[in-house]
Structure formats: C-alpha cells, structure tokens
Design a protein around this motif. Structure first.
Motif, PDB file in Angstrom:
ATOM      1  N   TYR A 264       0.500  -1.171  -0.056  1.00 56.35           N
ATOM      2  CA  TYR A 264       0.241  -0.366   0.217  1.00 56.35           C
ATOM      3  C   TYR A 264       0.591   1.663   0.248  1.00 56.35           C
ATOM      4  CZ  TYR A 264      -3.696  -3.386   1.342  1.00 56.35           C
ATOM      5  OH  TYR A 264      -4.860  -4.246   0.691  1.00 56.35           O
ATOM      6  N   THR A 265       0.044   1.894  -0.677  1.00 53.81           N
ATOM      7  CA  THR A 265       1.183   3.422  -0.672  1.00 53.81           C
ATOM      8  C   THR A 265       0.272   4.713  -0.284  1.00 53.81           C
ATOM      9  OG1 THR A 265       2.524   2.961  -3.243  1.00 53.81           O
ATOM     10  CG2 THR A 265       2.472   5.017  -2.168  1.00 53.81           C
ATOM     11  N   GLU A 266       1.000   4.915   0.642  1.00 57.83           N
ATOM     12  CA  GLU A 266       0.590   6.739   0.740  1.00 57.83           C
ATOM     13  C   GLU A 266       0.475   7.600  -0.007  1.00 57.83           C
ATOM     14  OE1 GLU A 266       2.265   7.344   5.029  1.00 57.83           O
ATOM     15  OE2 GLU A 266       1.618   5.408   5.625  1.00 57.83           O
ATOM     16  N   ILE A 267       0.100   8.708   0.163  1.00 57.70           N
ATOM     17  CA  ILE A 267      -0.073  10.014  -1.415  1.00 57.70           C
ATOM     18  C   ILE A 267       1.420  10.803  -0.589  1.00 57.70           C
ATOM     19  CG2 ILE A 267      -1.465  11.204   0.279  1.00 57.70           C
ATOM     20  CD1 ILE A 267      -2.409  12.368  -2.158  1.00 57.70           C
ATOM     21  N   SER A 268       1.917  11.050  -1.283  1.00 53.61           N
ATOM     22  CA  SER A 268       3.143  12.399  -1.283  1.00 53.61           C
ATOM     23  C   SER A 268       3.381  12.862  -2.661  1.00 53.61           C
ATOM     24  CB  SER A 268       4.474  11.391  -0.689  1.00 53.61           C
ATOM     25  OG  SER A 268       4.697  10.797  -2.006  1.00 53.61           O
ATOM     26  N   ALA A 269       3.812  13.716  -2.673  1.00 57.88           N
ATOM     27  CA  ALA A 269       4.333  14.365  -4.289  1.00 57.88           C
ATOM     28  C   ALA A 269       5.732  12.895  -4.889  1.00 57.88           C
ATOM     29  CB  ALA A 269       5.007  15.673  -4.091  1.00 57.88           C
ATOM     30  N   GLU A 270       6.507  12.623  -4.259  1.00 57.96           N
ATOM     31  CA  GLU A 270       6.890  12.118  -5.016  1.00 57.96           C
ATOM     32  C   GLU A 270       6.141  10.377  -4.891  1.00 57.96           C
ATOM     33  OE1 GLU A 270       9.348  14.890  -2.102  1.00 57.96           O
ATOM     34  OE2 GLU A 270       7.395  13.326  -2.177  1.00 57.96           O
ATOM     35  N   ALA A 271       5.701  10.118  -5.203  1.00 54.62           N
ATOM     36  CA  ALA A 271       4.701   8.670  -5.030  1.00 54.62           C
ATOM     37  C   ALA A 271       4.126   9.365  -6.315  1.00 54.62           C
ATOM     38  CB  ALA A 271       4.452   8.276  -3.671  1.00 54.62           C
ATOM     39  N   ALA A 272       3.707  10.426  -6.502  1.00 53.18           N
ATOM     40  CA  ALA A 272       2.930  10.383  -7.459  1.00 53.18           C
ATOM     41  C   ALA A 272       3.743  10.967  -8.816  1.00 53.18           C
ATOM     42  CB  ALA A 272       1.936  11.977  -7.281  1.00 53.18           C
ATOM     43  N   SER A 273       4.692  11.356  -8.503  1.00 46.04           N
ATOM     44  CA  SER A 273       5.774  11.873  -9.788  1.00 46.04           C
ATOM     45  C   SER A 273       6.266  10.328  -9.994  1.00 46.04           C
ATOM     46  CB  SER A 273       7.076  12.531  -9.532  1.00 46.04           C
ATOM     47  OG  SER A 273       7.731  12.707 -10.336  1.00 46.04           O
ATOM     48  N   LYS A 274       6.442   9.176  -9.497  1.00 45.56           N
ATOM     49  CA  LYS A 274       6.230   7.890  -9.994  1.00 45.56           C
ATOM     50  C   LYS A 274       6.040   7.216 -10.749  1.00 45.56           C
ATOM     51  CE  LYS A 274       9.979   6.241  -6.246  1.00 45.56           C
ATOM     52  NZ  LYS A 274      10.265   5.383  -4.893  1.00 45.56           N
ATOM     53  N   ALA A 275       4.472   7.202 -10.429  1.00 47.17           N
ATOM     54  CA  ALA A 275       2.984   6.977 -11.060  1.00 47.17           C
ATOM     55  C   ALA A 275       3.130   7.437 -12.437  1.00 47.17           C
ATOM     56  CB  ALA A 275       2.025   7.053 -10.432  1.00 47.17           C
ATOM     57  N   VAL A 276       3.550   8.570 -12.926  1.00 46.68           N
ATOM     58  CA  VAL A 276       3.319   9.126 -13.626  1.00 46.68           C
ATOM     59  C   VAL A 276       5.320   8.938 -14.226  1.00 46.68           C
ATOM     60  CG1 VAL A 276       4.469  11.744 -15.047  1.00 46.68           C
ATOM     61  CG2 VAL A 276       2.216  11.582 -13.190  1.00 46.68           C
ATOM     62  N   ALA A 277       5.494   8.867 -13.524  1.00 42.55           N
ATOM     63  CA  ALA A 277       7.424   8.048 -14.352  1.00 42.55           C
ATOM     64  C   ALA A 277       6.723   6.738 -15.021  1.00 42.55           C
ATOM     65  CB  ALA A 277       8.311   8.375 -13.794  1.00 42.55           C
ATOM     66  N   ASP A 278       6.259   5.626 -14.257  1.00 41.83           N
ATOM     67  CA  ASP A 278       5.448   5.292 -15.701  1.00 41.83           C
ATOM     68  C   ASP A 278       4.745   4.481 -15.899  1.00 41.83           C
ATOM     69  OD1 ASP A 278       6.577   2.261 -15.067  1.00 41.83           O
ATOM     70  OD2 ASP A 278       4.642   1.634 -14.100  1.00 41.83           O
ATOM     71  N   SER A 279       4.041   6.229 -16.785  1.00 40.94           N
ATOM     72  CA  SER A 279       3.500   6.195 -17.929  1.00 40.94           C
ATOM     73  C   SER A 279       3.230   6.420 -19.050  1.00 40.94           C
ATOM     74  CB  SER A 279       2.136   7.343 -17.264  1.00 40.94           C
ATOM     75  OG  SER A 279       1.410   6.976 -15.907  1.00 40.94           O
TER      76      SER A 279
END
Length: 371
Positions: A264-279
């Motif tokens: 489970y991933t807690e919300i953060s700016a860094e975690a969101a950036s990782k998802a975008v990089a994997d898009s």
C-alpha cells in the motif's frame, strides 16, 4: 481507447528526445530549459486563464519569472479548464490552463489564433489526489486506512456502506474500525478533479465502476459539495465521511493508502511523480508537439501513487505577434524547468515532472517559433 507508447519504448526514446531537446535550444533557454542570464528580458502585458487547480502554482511561477523579467505583467484568471480553453481559442489570452487535454475539434479550431498552426498542450502541474476521510479515533490519530481499488470503487458506488465492512477490515487488521455508516462526499460542480479521480477508479476497478468517465459525478450516492473547499469543509464537519480532493487541500485529514502491487502506498508528491514516470505518452492525440499523458493507474511500481491530477498548459507553436511569441516560449520554458517545477512544489506540494516526461515537454517548448 488511447494508443500507448510502451513503457520500455518510452524509456528508450527518452535519451533520443533529450538530445534533440538540447540541440534545439536557442539563445533563450539553457539545457535545463531555464531562461538564460544573457537572454533579452521580456516586457509587456500577458494574460492566461483556466484551471483553478493551477492557481497557487501560477502565482508562484509569476513571482519567480518576474525576478528576471520585471517588465512582464502577467495575469491569470482561474476561471476553470473549460472556460480557459474557450477564452484562449478567441485569442484573448496567450495560454490556457486545463485539467484535460484538447479534443480534436479544439485542436482544429486553434488554427485561427495560432498563425495557421495547431495549438499544443504540455503537462505542467501534477498533483496527487487524496482520498480523504474523517473517522474519529483513526483520522484524528494520524492513521491511514488501506484500500485496494475495488474497495474504493464500491464505497463511491454505494456498495460498501459501513466502515467495519469485511473488505475494509481485512486490509486493516491493526485498526479498530467502527460500526458506522460511510457518507460519501463528492463534487457537485463540473470538475477536472472528479474526472481525474474517476479515471483511476475506472481503470483500476472496471468491474466495480460501470459509469462512463465525466467531469460530473455520475451517480446519486452520497452528498455533493461545490468546489474543493466545499468537499473539505463537508468532510471536516461530520464523522464517517469520505471524499476526494487535491492533496494540497487535505490538511490534517486522514488519507487512504492505495494498494499498488503487493503493498500500500501513502500519498506524497514523490509517489505521484513515480506513477507518472511509469506512464505513457498518448500517441493518438491529434496535432504536432502535443504531450498528452496516459497515466498508468494500474502501475505495480513500488512506491508509486496512481491517483493523480495532470494539468496542462495550452499554447501556440507560433503567434501572429512576435513579442507574444517570445513571452510564451520564455514563460513555458520557465514553468517546465527544474526551477519552475520546484517553485510549484514548494508552493503547493505538487509532484515535479519526472525526467522522462520532461524531455518530451522540453522538445515541444523548444520547437516554438519566436520570429
């Protein structure tokens, strides 16, 4: 359905685009896409309009940009994505901010204001969207609640109605969940935030979300509230409530940690950036120089947070007026630079453009004509 560029192909092409972007850099930007010290200062009055999600970031960008361009008078009207695009297409503003990319009709229509060329859109503001909740004894204790996408969908679809439902309890064995009704709070107004949130739900839990994607809330579950501030205020006032909002507005509320892969991933700016990089880049988007993202809401990348709002800036590759063209290129160069993205992150908690996506963005901005 969007046609995706494969993630591996995206990574491989990234290096090629980086080289092309650097080679295309003129006298106005350095390799990091920042206006250079010896570039001529821009002067004049320039207006933008559109997404309210960008408002705080735009204010930070204006302040940073004017440090090296003090004679540039910049205004931004947070009138909403749709209104901003309409205003841009009349030629009344230099650029528009929008939480959704242009459609084919708008691309074609843009020729009237873009010196016969078609407008392009590039991502400039990436914000994680929080699933926020108010649950006495849990949210006020700073605890997260774990949920997979199916659970999120079934809550917002009215299928899970109590906090101690077995589907929630199973994912949160260390929490004492109360036997309390769940009250869903959603946007009552047309909203890019709603669209981006539902894109995650639809992609990650298609069997549990039968509705078509829309900027309007699609069912009669729960209670509507106007604007992000309305959603937050409503949740804050009642125990057992849950809704969605830009992370920058979540404050001290409880937030859901979403299931990604085996964890489970807690919300953060860094975690969101990782998802975008994997898009992926949506290669089906009509028109030149467009960088439209197809967010990988089903990413299994460890530490990625896949519920994100992507907001774009829409501009012309060529303008009838030379001074306007110089400003537009200089402005977008700053906004999408490392420095500009850091400014937004400090002001709003947004996620910076990941390097692989930024390479495409810089290539598009570098291609803008200034004379």
């Amino acid at each position: 359905m969007r046609s995706n560029l494969g993630r591996r192909a995206l990574a491989a092409l990234c290096g090629v685009v980086c080289v092309a972007a650097l080679a295309a850099c003129g006298d106005n930007v350095d390799p990091d896409n920042r206006p250079t010290a010896n570039a001529a200062s821009v002067s004049g009055s320039f207006a933008g309009a559109g997404a309210s999600s960008q408002q705080t970031a735009v204010e930070a960008w204006i302040a940073g940009y004017q440090k090296t361009n003090p004679d540039a008078k910049i205004s931004y009207n947070p009138s909403g994505s749709g209104a901003g695009v309409v205003t841009f297409l009349t030629g009344a503003t230099v650029w528009a901010g929008s939480d959704k990319p242009l459609d084919d009709r708008q691309v074609e229509e843009s020729k009237r204001v873009c010196a016969g060329r078609t407008a392009f859109d590039v991502p400039v503001y990436i914000s994680p969207l929080a699933i926020v909740f108010n649950l006495h004894g849990i949210s006020d204790a700073g605890a997260h609640v774990n949920m997979d996408a199916a659970t999120v969908a079934r809550i917002f679809n009215g299928k899970i109605t109590r906090w101690n439902d077995a589907a929630i309890a199973k994912q949160n064995p260390d929490l004492e969940l109360p036997d309390l009704p769940i009250t869903v709070v959603h946007r009552s107004d047309k909203s890019g935030t709603t669209l981006n949130f539902l894109e995650y739900v639809k992609a990650a839990a298609p069997k549990d979300w039968p509705y078509e994607l829309s900027e309007n809330w699609p069912n009669d579950v729960g209670q509507g509230a106007k604007g992000t501030s309305g959603v937050i205020s409503t949740i804050d006032q009642a125990n057992g409530t849950i809704g969605y909002a830009d992370f920058s507005q979540a404050g001290g509320m409880g937030t859901v940690a979403v299931k990604v892969g085996d964890g489970y991933t807690e919300i953060s700016a860094e975690a969101a950036s990782k998802a975008v990089a994997d898009s992926s880049i949506d290669k089906s988007a009509a028109g030149e120089h467009r960088v439209v993202l197809d967010i990988n809401h089903t990413t299994s990348l460890e530490g990625a947070y896949p519920i994100v709002l992507v907001s774009y800036d829409i501009a012309c590759p060529a303008y009838p007026d030379e001074n306007t063209a110089r400003f537009a290129k200089s402005w977008l160069s700053y906004v999408t630079s490392t420095k500009g993205q850091e400014q937004a992150m400090k002001a709003t908690g947004s996620a910076p453009l990941p390097d692989n996506i930024a390479a495409y963005v810089r290539a598009s901005v570098d291609a803008m004509e200034t004379r």
